[in-house]
Design a protein around this motif. Structure first.
Motif, PDB file in Angstrom:
ATOM      1  N   PHE A   1       6.318 -12.171 -11.949  1.00 18.00           N
ATOM      2  CA  PHE A   1       5.877 -11.725 -10.878  1.00 18.00           C
ATOM      3  C   PHE A   1       6.491 -11.412  -9.592  1.00 18.00           C
ATOM      4  CE2 PHE A   1       2.679 -12.387  -7.245  1.00 18.00           C
ATOM      5  CZ  PHE A   1       1.952 -10.945  -7.453  1.00 18.00           C
TER       6      PHE A   1
ATOM      7  N   MET B   1       9.415   0.652  -3.623  1.00 23.44           N
ATOM      8  CA  MET B   1       8.326   1.290  -3.684  1.00 23.44           C
ATOM      9  C   MET B   1       8.708   2.338  -1.857  1.00 23.44           C
ATOM     10  SD  MET B   1       6.475   1.736  -6.703  1.00 23.44           S
ATOM     11  CE  MET B   1       5.080   3.149  -5.504  1.00 23.44           C
TER      12      MET B   1
ATOM     13  N   ILE C   1       7.470   4.062 -15.803  1.00 19.47           N
ATOM     14  CA  ILE C   1       8.065   2.594 -15.987  1.00 19.47           C
ATOM     15  C   ILE C   1       7.135   2.029 -17.686  1.00 19.47           C
ATOM     16  CG2 ILE C   1       8.769   2.293 -13.631  1.00 19.47           C
ATOM     17  CD1 ILE C   1       6.252   0.679 -13.207  1.00 19.47           C
TER      18      ILE C   1
ATOM     19  N   ILE D   1      -5.692   8.377  -3.326  1.00 23.32           N
ATOM     20  CA  ILE D   1      -4.342   8.233  -2.939  1.00 23.32           C
ATOM     21  C   ILE D   1      -3.777   9.053  -2.064  1.00 23.32           C
ATOM     22  CG2 ILE D   1      -1.336   8.229  -4.642  1.00 23.32           C
ATOM     23  CD1 ILE D   1      -3.193   8.010  -6.800  1.00 23.32           C
ATOM     24  N   ALA D   2      -3.590   9.825  -1.626  1.00 22.70           N
ATOM     25  CA  ALA D   2      -3.351  10.250  -0.591  1.00 22.70           C
ATOM     26  C   ALA D   2      -3.822  10.003   0.884  1.00 22.70           C
ATOM     27  CB  ALA D   2      -3.828  12.384  -0.831  1.00 22.70           C
TER      28      ALA D   2
ATOM     29  N   VAL E   1      -1.776   5.799   1.012  1.00 25.16           N
ATOM     30  CA  VAL E   1      -0.552   5.186   0.257  1.00 25.16           C
ATOM     31  C   VAL E   1       0.363   4.175   0.065  1.00 25.16           C
ATOM     32  CG1 VAL E   1       2.491   6.683  -0.190  1.00 25.16           C
ATOM     33  CG2 VAL E   1       0.795   7.893   0.725  1.00 25.16           C
TER      34      VAL E   1
ATOM     35  N   THR F   1      -0.335   2.962  -3.614  1.00 27.79           N
ATOM     36  CA  THR F   1       0.759   3.162  -4.359  1.00 27.79           C
ATOM     37  C   THR F   1       1.828   2.011  -4.825  1.00 27.79           C
ATOM     38  OG1 THR F   1       1.963   4.185  -3.312  1.00 27.79           O
ATOM     39  CG2 THR F   1      -0.055   5.215  -4.548  1.00 27.79           C
ATOM     40  N   LEU F   2       2.977   1.633  -3.549  1.00 25.47           N
ATOM     41  CA  LEU F   2       3.202   0.440  -3.061  1.00 25.47           C
ATOM     42  C   LEU F   2       3.652  -0.914  -4.718  1.00 25.47           C
ATOM     43  CD1 LEU F   2       3.824  -0.354   0.250  1.00 25.47           C
ATOM     44  CD2 LEU F   2       4.835   1.848  -1.512  1.00 25.47           C
ATOM     45  N   PHE F   3       1.566  -1.011  -4.829  1.00 26.34           N
ATOM     46  CA  PHE F   3       1.410  -2.128  -5.504  1.00 26.34           C
ATOM     47  C   PHE F   3       1.662  -1.780  -7.437  1.00 26.34           C
ATOM     48  CE2 PHE F   3       0.528  -3.632  -1.092  1.00 26.34           C
ATOM     49  CZ  PHE F   3       1.775  -4.130  -1.403  1.00 26.34           C
ATOM     50  N   ILE F   4       0.967  -0.955  -7.387  1.00 18.89           N
ATOM     51  CA  ILE F   4       0.678  -0.270  -9.346  1.00 18.89           C
ATOM     52  C   ILE F   4       1.342  -1.002 -10.005  1.00 18.89           C
ATOM     53  CG2 ILE F   4       0.983   1.409 -10.895  1.00 18.89           C
ATOM     54  CD1 ILE F   4      -0.675   3.565  -8.700  1.00 18.89           C
ATOM     55  N   PRO F   5       2.973  -0.969  -9.693  1.00 16.01           N
ATOM     56  CA  PRO F   5       4.352  -1.167 -10.792  1.00 16.01           C
ATOM     57  C   PRO F   5       3.774  -2.876 -11.180  1.00 16.01           C
ATOM     58  CG  PRO F   5       4.938   0.268  -9.641  1.00 16.01           C
ATOM     59  CD  PRO F   5       4.202  -0.139  -8.581  1.00 16.01           C
ATOM     60  N   LEU F   6       3.260  -3.113  -9.905  1.00  9.55           N
ATOM     61  CA  LEU F   6       3.169  -4.873  -9.502  1.00  9.55           C
ATOM     62  C   LEU F   6       2.072  -5.679  -9.721  1.00  9.55           C
ATOM     63  CD1 LEU F   6       4.220  -8.078  -8.076  1.00  9.55           C
ATOM     64  CD2 LEU F   6       2.288  -7.278  -6.413  1.00  9.55           C
TER      65      LEU F   6
ATOM     66  N   ILE G   1      -0.111  -3.688 -12.735  1.00 11.05           N
ATOM     67  CA  ILE G   1      -0.018  -3.351 -14.281  1.00 11.05           C
ATOM     68  C   ILE G   1       0.569  -4.255 -15.338  1.00 11.05           C
ATOM     69  CG2 ILE G   1      -0.887  -0.832 -13.689  1.00 11.05           C
ATOM     70  CD1 ILE G   1       1.390   0.240 -14.302  1.00 11.05           C
ATOM     71  N   SER G   2       1.714  -4.448 -14.450  1.00 10.00           N
ATOM     72  CA  SER G   2       3.118  -4.872 -15.674  1.00 10.00           C
ATOM     73  C   SER G   2       2.059  -6.704 -15.134  1.00 10.00           C
ATOM     74  CB  SER G   2       4.085  -5.550 -14.575  1.00 10.00           C
ATOM     75  OG  SER G   2       4.289  -6.051 -13.417  1.00 10.00           O
TER      76      SER G   2
ATOM     77  N   GLY H   1       0.570 -12.961  -4.488  1.00  8.62           N
ATOM     78  CA  GLY H   1       0.818 -11.312  -3.993  1.00  8.62           C
ATOM     79  C   GLY H   1       0.416 -11.694  -2.733  1.00  8.62           C
TER      80      GLY H   1
ATOM     81  N   ARG I   1       1.967 -13.122   0.369  1.00  6.28           N
ATOM     82  CA  ARG I   1       3.650 -11.912   0.227  1.00  6.28           C
ATOM     83  C   ARG I   1       2.939 -11.240   1.660  1.00  6.28           C
ATOM     84  NH1 ARG I   1       7.844  -8.771  -1.972  1.00  6.28           N
ATOM     85  NH2 ARG I   1       7.553  -7.080  -0.986  1.00  6.28           N
TER      86      ARG I   1
ATOM     87  N   LEU J   1       4.725  -2.533   7.508  1.00  9.40           N
ATOM     88  CA  LEU J   1       4.877  -1.930   6.459  1.00  9.40           C
ATOM     89  C   LEU J   1       3.027  -1.495   6.011  1.00  9.40           C
ATOM     90  CD1 LEU J   1       6.933  -0.650   4.070  1.00  9.40           C
ATOM     91  CD2 LEU J   1       7.030  -3.409   3.230  1.00  9.40           C
ATOM     92  N   TYR J   2       2.735  -2.318   5.920  1.00 12.06           N
ATOM     93  CA  TYR J   2       1.270  -2.035   5.269  1.00 12.06           C
ATOM     94  C   TYR J   2       0.023  -2.184   6.182  1.00 12.06           C
ATOM     95  CZ  TYR J   2       3.834  -4.846   2.007  1.00 12.06           C
ATOM     96  OH  TYR J   2       5.469  -4.617   0.984  1.00 12.06           O
TER      97      TYR J   2
END
Lengths: 446, 446
Positions: free
Chosen positions: A278, A288, A309, B295-296, B299, B302-307, B309-310, B359, B362, B372-373
């Motif tokens: 994680f 990103m 990915i 998403i539009a 945005v 989208t930054l957390f999508i890979p986090l 799903i993985s 998460g 962080r 940033l967020y």
């Protein structure tokens, strides 16, 4: 059992093979287990006890009276006893050792002195020694009178006066030779042996290569100190395979079975890796964030992130599986990394081209009927498919090389688990994707 | 070898164990291999040949003259010969069968008639039969005169006049009994046997449970038709473990070793699954397209999508690994799915809460120092951590249940590979994430 008919129970169970009695005992309630074991004759009781799972052996040992524990421990095969004592907390182990007869205690302590995971821990010192000048008839007589305690009679070992191993004779050779022949006549002086300090994985390899049911174990001076039998090796081979599979699935290897591991321990073993992965994946959020301008301008790009990915992760997982296993069964050696590298380079390229083409066709097809991907779909499609080629290639190569790197560093190659490779590829994959995008789409979408 | 000193070579090699000669032959150039094998005495030559890898056996068989091939095939152990003939193309197999003597051909054809992966294919019909009324002395004499061809002398089998198996005697019992005792005195009529039609995985289980070096194989009428020896079973256990690991890594099981598989075949075996998984992952693009409005507008999501799903994929991979292995070694049975379900429900929830908390922390930490967020970081953090709990829980449960479902359907549980589980979780995970987001962020970001 419930009727408490001890006489009948004793009669039936004393005829069963130990493994079947053990299977029965495993299924009983705790209090019934003791009843069943107590009706068995000593030899049957020990045999059944040795076939029980390690956890149950530990539990029962605590439930036994001291006399009962002593009786069992003094009569267990030394190798099985070592494995059991090893599972106990330090204080219990010492207490159990005091229950042993002086002779058995000396044996047990000597075996426990060998390092964990060495052949010394697996061996039993009960074997049959014969001398070169004996006749075959004398050997058979010796077996008949002294063989009762030996763990296997499939081999007898020829030693000199100092106990140095000269040869191992399969009982087959002895049985097929005329009774008046001498041991020296049937010796071929070719033998395969293990060293007490060898790693136990080594023992699995040697057994596999030479098809033996037992192998002699010698110390530094060549003196025969014990034997390892095939049944222990089948268990080791399975344990090692389980450990590799668990590591590869991204779980710290469980020391016990899934069933016997307490849920809390199970969660802890999984949490460690899951948290590490994680933290690694948190880097994807940073990667990103680095490209958030591009994302804001071209939201269409985000639609393909999971696809890209995961393709890298899947191809990496495939390559890692193949090479972890090839290294484990010694089909490929460390020095051959470059041969593997070239082979995986080609595989990765071809696989990447296949996925890239499918990805492009899908985007082209959808764009013919909808405007989901906007007017620049051709460029988007190119970005996606070029990225796919790059990521699959990168995933394949990292998946294939990581086991080599880990092995070179003295770590278990199976640590390069599917989740580990996937995480590695995810971060780099995102950077690759957005870099390709910013080159191809500059001036149009970006 | 290079000097062509055939006499010396013959002298040295005829003293080596077959497995070592085989290892030497594997390392030689093709033309040298024939030279080496030709200098060996027939028995040594067959022994070395049986220890060669299957691919090399096939190659050499083609290089031999008909006479040489006939000599080897007629003298091979029937079980090893079955395995070899099975590897040949149909026409070659038939040609090789004609080289056999009528007796050996009958044996070979009978063995090839059993279904692939059955015990019948593993067994050898060379064993020793004795009768109840014989004395131990007569048994030993019988072994001495008739035992030469038997694959193992560790067991002899007691049969009645019709060949029905009555008992198996370990040679140990025979060796320890007085010479004048009768076979019926040392029989316990307790024996474990395999059936010719059993699956070969079953044989691995039985060997492990009963610690035998050989097991008798009977047909439907109880007649003893062959024996299976432990060396074949060690190989099977390893092959099955390799196959499971490859499946789990998302590769179709290779029929040969990594080294022996041609690169093109290797690519094909990988491409199949990779394409299937890719088509599955294409659904992620559709799922995301469904949420393209969200998403539009946000945005940052989208930054957390890979986090996200993985994390689902990793926890699913862990659960699948543990349960595939537990099912494979029969530690957990199909009927216990509900016990597993509850256990994994708890594990998944705890693991999800751990990752969700990390998460959230962080995002909170970063938001203290950067923007940033955005201003709604608290809601974004909540969305991410609630989604993490849900996805880890869902990944854990699907990873744990999929092996049960596949086994119930008669498929190999190992097919629920890490990539397969990950793909499944990816699509559902995205839907979950955006659904949570649209509930929590409605009116603020969305």
């Amino acid at each position: 059992i419930q009727a408490g008919d001890v006489a009948t129970l004793s009669e039936i169970l004393n005829d069963w093979p130990g493994a079947d009695t053990a299977a029965l005992v495993e299924d009983l309630l705790p209090e019934e287990r003791l009843t069943v074991l107590r009706v068995l004759a000593l030899r049957k009781r020990v045999d059944a006890f040795e076939h029980l799972s390690m956890d149950l052996q530990v539990q029962l040992l605590a439930a036994f009276t001291n006399e009962e524990a002593a009786e069992i421990l003094n009569n267990m095969a030394p190798d099985d006893r070592t494995a059991l004592l090893d599972e106990l907390p330090h204080a219990d182990k010492d207490r159990m050792l005091t229950l042993l007869t002086p002779a058995e205690r000396a044996v047990a302590e000597a075996l426990l002195d060998y390092g964990t995971d060495t052949v010394g821990r697996l061996m039993t010192p009960d074997f049959l020694e014969v001398k070169q000048e004996w006749t075959v008839k004398r050997v058979l007589d010796h077996v008949r009178t002294h063989g009762r305690d030996s763990e296997t009679l499939n081999h007898v070992y020829v030693t000199d006066a100092a106990g140095v191993l000269l040869d191992d004779l399969r009982i087959r050779e002895v049985l097929l030779a005329p009774l008046h022949a001498h041991v020296s006549d049937i010796m071929d002086k070719q033998f395969v042996s293990l060293s007490v300090t060898d790693d136990r994985r080594e023992a699995v390899e040697v057994f596999r290569k030479y098809d033996r049911t037992a192998l002699p174990v010698i110390d530094g001076r060549g003196v025969l100190v014990g034997i390892v039998t095939h049944d222990d090796v089948i268990d080791i081979a399975e344990e090692e395979a389980t450990k590799d599979q668990q590591l590869f699935g991204g779980v710290e290897a469980l020391d016990e079975s899934y069933r016997a591991t307490p849920t809390l321990t199970l969660i802890k073993k999984r949490a460690t890796w899951l948290v590490v992965l994680f933290l690694g994946e948190l880097l994807t959020a940073s990667a990103m964030a680095w490209f958030d301008d591009e994302i804001a301008k071209a939201v269409v790009l985000t639609l393909f992130i999971p696809l890209i990915i995961s393709s890298g992760g899947n191809s990496g997982s495939q390559a890692a599986t193949l090479l972890i296993r090839a290294l484990a069964v010694r089909e490929v050696s460390l020095s051959e990394w470059f041969w593997v590298f070239r082979r995986e380079l080609i595989s990765g390229l071809v696989l990447g081209l296949i996925l890239g083409t499918i990805g492009f066709l899908r985007i082209a097809l959808w764009s013919t009927f909808t405007d989901l991907y906007g007017p620049h779909w051709l460029l988007v499609g190119l970005t996606v498919s070029i990225s796919l080629v790059g990521i699959v290639l990168w995933g394949t190569i990292s998946g294939a090389m990581l086991p080599f790197i880990l092995k070179r560093l003295g770590l278990d190659p199976a640590t390069s688990s599917a989740p580990f490779v996937a995480t590695l590829v995810d971060v780099t994959g995102l950077i690759l994707y957005f870099t390709v995008a910013s080159v191809l789409l500059r001036g149009t979408l970006l």
